[in-house]
Design a protein around this motif. Structure first.
Motif, PDB file in Angstrom:
ATOM      1  N   SER A 111      -2.761  -2.500   2.955  1.00 24.95           N
ATOM      2  CA  SER A 111      -1.634  -2.541   2.023  1.00 24.95           C
ATOM      3  C   SER A 111      -1.013  -1.151   1.972  1.00 24.95           C
ATOM      4  O   SER A 111      -1.700  -0.145   2.115  1.00 24.95           O
ATOM      5  N   LYS A 112       0.303  -1.122   1.758  1.00 23.24           N
ATOM      6  CA  LYS A 112       1.028   0.152   1.762  1.00 23.24           C
ATOM      7  C   LYS A 112       0.773   0.898   0.455  1.00 23.24           C
ATOM      8  O   LYS A 112       0.725   0.309  -0.615  1.00 23.24           O
ATOM      9  N   ALA A 113       0.607   2.190   0.575  1.00 26.57           N
ATOM     10  CA  ALA A 113       0.378   3.039  -0.592  1.00 26.57           C
ATOM     11  C   ALA A 113       1.663   3.123  -1.406  1.00 26.57           C
ATOM     12  O   ALA A 113       2.723   3.435  -0.874  1.00 26.57           O
ATOM     13  N   ASP A 114       1.552   2.811  -2.692  1.00 30.18           N
ATOM     14  CA  ASP A 114       2.705   2.891  -3.586  1.00 30.18           C
ATOM     15  C   ASP A 114       2.846   4.278  -4.190  1.00 30.18           C
ATOM     16  O   ASP A 114       3.925   4.702  -4.565  1.00 30.18           O
ATOM     17  N   ASN A 115       1.745   4.961  -4.274  1.00 29.85           N
ATOM     18  CA  ASN A 115       1.666   6.243  -4.956  1.00 29.85           C
ATOM     19  C   ASN A 115       2.302   7.338  -4.100  1.00 29.85           C
ATOM     20  O   ASN A 115       2.043   7.441  -2.904  1.00 29.85           O
ATOM     21  N   ALA A 116       3.107   8.170  -4.700  1.00 28.09           N
ATOM     22  CA  ALA A 116       3.726   9.275  -3.965  1.00 28.09           C
ATOM     23  C   ALA A 116       2.689  10.277  -3.494  1.00 28.09           C
ATOM     24  O   ALA A 116       2.862  10.932  -2.474  1.00 28.09           O
ATOM     25  N   VAL A 117       1.569  10.392  -4.219  1.00 23.25           N
ATOM     26  CA  VAL A 117       0.501  11.316  -3.821  1.00 23.25           C
ATOM     27  C   VAL A 117      -0.117  10.863  -2.501  1.00 23.25           C
ATOM     28  O   VAL A 117      -0.433  11.670  -1.637  1.00 23.25           O
ATOM     29  N   ASP A 118      -0.265   9.529  -2.336  1.00 23.26           N
ATOM     30  CA  ASP A 118      -0.833   9.004  -1.096  1.00 23.26           C
ATOM     31  C   ASP A 118       0.058   9.322   0.108  1.00 23.26           C
ATOM     32  O   ASP A 118      -0.430   9.525   1.204  1.00 23.26           O
TER      33      ASP A 118
END
Length: 144
Positions: A111-118
C-alpha cells in the motif's frame, strides 16, 4: 508466368517477416498511466515496513543490498531490467494499492505511504558495479 509467382512469393515472404515485429511492438507497449500510479513509497501490508520507493522509471529498494532497477509495466506485468530481465504478474493495482505475484508464486501486498514523512525516506545510494575489461593483477597457483 514464372516471374509473377516469384514476385508474389517475395511479397508474401516480406509480409510474413514484418508481421511478428509489429505484433511484438503492440505487446511491448508500456502502460504509462499504471507507471505513474506507482510513483512514491510502498509499504508491505504484512509488516507495515517501507519496502520500496518508485521514482521515475526506477525501483529503489529500502534494502541497501539490492541495487535499483529500471522497470516497465507492459500489459499486466511489471518487468524489471537489471543484469537479467524479470517479469512479475500484477494481481491488483490502484492509486493506493499494489498486489504483485513474486517469482515463487507468493502475492506481495503493498500500500502507498500516505504520510509525508514516509516519502522522505532516503533512497540508498548503490555504487555501480561495472567490471573493467582490463587485467588488474594475475596470480599463479602451484600445487606441490
Amino acid at each position: 508466368m514464372n516471374r509473377f509467382f516469384i514476385i508474389l512469393a517475395g511479397c508474401v515472404l516480406l509480409n510474413a517477416c514484418s508481421s511478428p515485429s509489429q505484433q511484438k511492438d503492440k505487446l511491448e507497449k508500456e502502460n504509462l498511466e499504471a507507471k505513474s500510479l506507482l510513483q512514491g513509497v510502498w509499504i508491505d501490508d504484512m509488516t507495515e515496513a517501507p519496502l520500496l520507493r518508485i521514482k521515475g522509471d526506477t525501483i529503489h529498494y529500502i534494502n541497501e543490498a539490492v541495487a535499483p532497477k529500471k522497470f516497465k509495466i507492459i500489459g499486466d506485468s511489471l518487468k524489471t531490467y537489471g543484469q537479467q530481465v524479470s517479469s512479475y504478474h500484477i494481481k491488483k493495482q490502484g492509486e493506493h494499492i499494489f498486489w504483485i505475484e513474486s517469482a515463487i508464486g507468493d502475492i506481495l501486498q503493498l500500500s502507498k505511504a500516505d504520510n509525508a514523512v514516509d516519502s522522505l525516506l532516503p533512497i540508498p545510494v548503490v555504487q555501480s558495479q561495472e567490471r573493467s575489461k582490463e587485467v588488474v593483477q594475475k596470480d599463479l597457483v602451484v600445487y606441490y
